[in-house]
Design a protein around this motif. Structure first.
Motif, PDB file in Angstrom:
ATOM      1  N   HIS A  98       6.214   6.515   1.692  1.00  0.00           N
ATOM      2  CA  HIS A  98       5.588   6.375   3.016  1.00  0.00           C
ATOM      3  C   HIS A  98       4.070   6.329   2.895  1.00  0.00           C
ATOM      4  O   HIS A  98       3.401   5.508   3.557  1.00  0.00           O
ATOM      5  N   LEU A  99       3.507   7.192   2.043  1.00  0.00           N
ATOM      6  CA  LEU A  99       2.058   7.190   1.841  1.00  0.00           C
ATOM      7  C   LEU A  99       1.586   5.825   1.336  1.00  0.00           C
ATOM      8  O   LEU A  99       0.606   5.273   1.836  1.00  0.00           O
ATOM      9  N   ALA A 100       2.290   5.280   0.347  1.00  0.00           N
ATOM     10  CA  ALA A 100       1.929   3.975  -0.198  1.00  0.00           C
ATOM     11  C   ALA A 100       2.057   2.886   0.863  1.00  0.00           C
ATOM     12  O   ALA A 100       1.218   1.979   0.943  1.00  0.00           O
ATOM     13  N   THR A 101       3.102   2.988   1.693  1.00  0.00           N
ATOM     14  CA  THR A 101       3.315   1.996   2.753  1.00  0.00           C
ATOM     15  C   THR A 101       2.188   2.040   3.775  1.00  0.00           C
ATOM     16  O   THR A 101       1.705   0.987   4.225  1.00  0.00           O
ATOM     17  N   VAL A 102       1.751   3.247   4.132  1.00  0.00           N
ATOM     18  CA  VAL A 102       0.648   3.384   5.085  1.00  0.00           C
ATOM     19  C   VAL A 102      -0.630   2.785   4.517  1.00  0.00           C
ATOM     20  O   VAL A 102      -1.351   2.045   5.200  1.00  0.00           O
ATOM     21  N   VAL A 103      -0.931   3.095   3.268  1.00  0.00           N
ATOM     22  CA  VAL A 103      -2.143   2.553   2.637  1.00  0.00           C
ATOM     23  C   VAL A 103      -2.092   1.028   2.626  1.00  0.00           C
ATOM     24  O   VAL A 103      -3.065   0.359   2.997  1.00  0.00           O
ATOM     25  N   ASP A 104      -0.967   0.458   2.210  1.00  0.00           N
ATOM     26  CA  ASP A 104      -0.848  -1.003   2.170  1.00  0.00           C
ATOM     27  C   ASP A 104      -0.919  -1.612   3.569  1.00  0.00           C
ATOM     28  O   ASP A 104      -1.509  -2.685   3.767  1.00  0.00           O
ATOM     29  N   HIS A 105      -0.325  -0.924   4.543  1.00  0.00           N
ATOM     30  CA  HIS A 105      -0.299  -1.451   5.910  1.00  0.00           C
ATOM     31  C   HIS A 105      -1.706  -1.498   6.513  1.00  0.00           C
ATOM     32  O   HIS A 105      -2.071  -2.510   7.141  1.00  0.00           O
ATOM     33  N   VAL A 106      -2.487  -0.433   6.332  1.00  0.00           N
ATOM     34  CA  VAL A 106      -3.829  -0.455   6.912  1.00  0.00           C
ATOM     35  C   VAL A 106      -4.695  -1.499   6.215  1.00  0.00           C
ATOM     36  O   VAL A 106      -5.543  -2.136   6.851  1.00  0.00           O
ATOM     37  N   ARG A 107      -4.453  -1.720   4.917  1.00  0.00           N
ATOM     38  CA  ARG A 107      -5.183  -2.783   4.212  1.00  0.00           C
ATOM     39  C   ARG A 107      -4.797  -4.151   4.789  1.00  0.00           C
ATOM     40  O   ARG A 107      -5.661  -4.999   5.039  1.00  0.00           O
ATOM     41  N   ASP A 108      -3.498  -4.358   4.969  1.00  0.00           N
ATOM     42  CA  ASP A 108      -3.037  -5.637   5.508  1.00  0.00           C
ATOM     43  C   ASP A 108      -3.632  -5.897   6.886  1.00  0.00           C
ATOM     44  O   ASP A 108      -4.105  -7.004   7.179  1.00  0.00           O
ATOM     45  N   GLN A 109      -3.597  -4.889   7.745  1.00  0.00           N
ATOM     46  CA  GLN A 109      -4.155  -5.044   9.084  1.00  0.00           C
ATOM     47  C   GLN A 109      -5.639  -5.368   9.040  1.00  0.00           C
ATOM     48  O   GLN A 109      -6.136  -6.218   9.791  1.00  0.00           O
ATOM     49  N   TRP A 110      -6.343  -4.667   8.176  1.00  0.00           N
ATOM     50  CA  TRP A 110      -7.775  -4.874   8.031  1.00  0.00           C
ATOM     51  C   TRP A 110      -8.068  -6.306   7.568  1.00  0.00           C
ATOM     52  O   TRP A 110      -8.934  -6.996   8.110  1.00  0.00           O
ATOM     53  N   MET A 111      -7.322  -6.767   6.565  1.00  0.00           N
ATOM     54  CA  MET A 111      -7.539  -8.117   6.056  1.00  0.00           C
ATOM     55  C   MET A 111      -7.216  -9.181   7.103  1.00  0.00           C
ATOM     56  O   MET A 111      -7.879 -10.219   7.188  1.00  0.00           O
ATOM     57  N   GLN A 112      -6.204  -8.910   7.932  1.00  0.00           N
ATOM     58  CA  GLN A 112      -5.808  -9.876   8.948  1.00  0.00           C
ATOM     59  C   GLN A 112      -6.822  -9.964  10.082  1.00  0.00           C
ATOM     60  O   GLN A 112      -7.020 -11.027  10.672  1.00  0.00           O
ATOM     61  N   THR A 113      -7.476  -8.855  10.373  1.00  0.00           N
ATOM     62  CA  THR A 113      -8.386  -8.812  11.521  1.00  0.00           C
ATOM     63  C   THR A 113      -9.854  -8.960  11.136  1.00  0.00           C
ATOM     64  O   THR A 113     -10.675  -9.377  11.957  1.00  0.00           O
ATOM     65  N   ASP A 114     -10.201  -8.614   9.892  1.00  0.00           N
ATOM     66  CA  ASP A 114     -11.610  -8.675   9.462  1.00  0.00           C
ATOM     67  C   ASP A 114     -11.672  -8.906   7.957  1.00  0.00           C
ATOM     68  O   ASP A 114     -12.136  -8.043   7.199  1.00  0.00           O
ATOM     69  N   LEU A 115     -11.219 -10.071   7.526  1.00  0.00           N
ATOM     70  CA  LEU A 115     -11.159 -10.350   6.096  1.00  0.00           C
ATOM     71  C   LEU A 115     -12.542 -10.307   5.458  1.00  0.00           C
ATOM     72  O   LEU A 115     -12.717  -9.743   4.377  1.00  0.00           O
ATOM     73  N   ASP A 116     -13.538 -10.879   6.122  1.00  0.00           N
ATOM     74  CA  ASP A 116     -14.881 -10.883   5.553  1.00  0.00           C
ATOM     75  C   ASP A 116     -15.411  -9.465   5.370  1.00  0.00           C
ATOM     76  O   ASP A 116     -16.058  -9.162   4.364  1.00  0.00           O
ATOM     77  N   GLY A 117     -15.131  -8.608   6.342  1.00  0.00           N
ATOM     78  CA  GLY A 117     -15.575  -7.218   6.229  1.00  0.00           C
ATOM     79  C   GLY A 117     -14.900  -6.491   5.083  1.00  0.00           C
ATOM     80  O   GLY A 117     -15.535  -5.702   4.370  1.00  0.00           O
TER      81      GLY A 117
END
Length: 255
Positions: A98-117
């Motif tokens: 679950h911890l790994a899934t949360v880390v990957d999920h927040v990264r995915d969301q971040w990349m989808q919404t603010d890839l340049d950032g």
């Protein structure tokens, strides 16, 4: 590939890329999902970055921050990370998957919404990308990346820098096997392989496996390791400590 040059495998984080800024920001986002958003986590950034060498896998990132937030001293974490980590996982009833899934999920969301950032928080070690470009253009040595970071993240970061690294030559977390097993796979196609890693414990694990004695092991002294780790590597008969200056020299001068 020229017969006198080895196959060269490299770790990514801590060898090619310095992702400490992104690591901390991703950890803060994961922490907010796991333990709530009311706390300003910035006071722990410097200590988190200093202690980055204790982390072996991404799921540990929020646990390290949780340890700091709950008052565990940095020195204690540096000296006794594994029992401290395990105690927090048990006390907080955390599940590693679950911890790994949360880390990957927040990264995915971040990349989808603010890839340049997201991309902007990754810094590449001086001259490393130019060295890789030179090798890729010459088609020698044969290059591979072996990392616990998701291969798709590595591919995105390298392409953003204009580096066309072969995607099939990136073994990321998605392959779901230890780095030692990835090296075994590469040994089926070459009589000589070298591996650059910044984590001493990873090199120690590889060195303990008799069938991998053919692999020459380098500890990158510019990565996520401590002075004590570098000192240990210097006195180990299987390891060679590699500086960034040496990395920029001709590969034949490394040994």
């Amino acid at each position: 590939m020229a017969p006198d040059l080895p196959l060269l495998a490299l770790d990514f984080d801590g060898v090619i890329c310095d992702g400490l800024l992104e690591y901390f920001q991703t950890t803060c986002r994961a922490y907010s999902v796991l333990w709530g958003k009311s706390l300003d986590l910035s006071p722990w950034e410097a200590e988190f970055c200093r202690l980055r060498p204790v982390i072996e896998s991404g799921w540990e990132m929020p646990i390290l921050l949780r340890a700091l937030v709950t008052g565990v001293s940095g020195d204690a974490i540096a000296d006794h990370w594994a029992p401290i980590r395990n105690e927090i996982v048990k006390a907080e009833e955390c599940d590693r998957i679950h911890l790994a899934t949360v880390v990957d999920h927040v990264r995915d969301q971040w990349m989808q919404t603010d890839l340049d950032g997201w991309l902007a928080l990754h810094r590449f070690y001086p001259g490393v990308l130019d060295r890789l470009r030179t090798w890729l253009a010459a088609d020698t040595p044969e290059l591979w990346i072996i990392s616990t970071k998701e291969g798709r993240f590595i591919d995105q970061l390298l392409r953003q820098q204009g580096l066309n690294f072969p995607r099939a030559h990136i073994f990321g977390k998605e392959v779901k096997r230890p780095k030692a097993d990835s090296l075994r796979q590469l040994l089926f196609q070459t009589p000589q392989a070298w591996f650059i890693e910044d984590r001493l414990s990873t090199l120690e694990n590889i060195a303990d496996q008799p069938d991998l004695r053919i692999v020459k092991l380098f500890l990158a002294d510019w990565g996520y390791n401590t002075a004590a780790m570098r000192e240990t590597a210097q006195h180990h008969d299987r390891f060679q400590l590699l500086s960034l200056d040496q990395f920029h020299q001709d590969i034949s001068q490394w040994c």
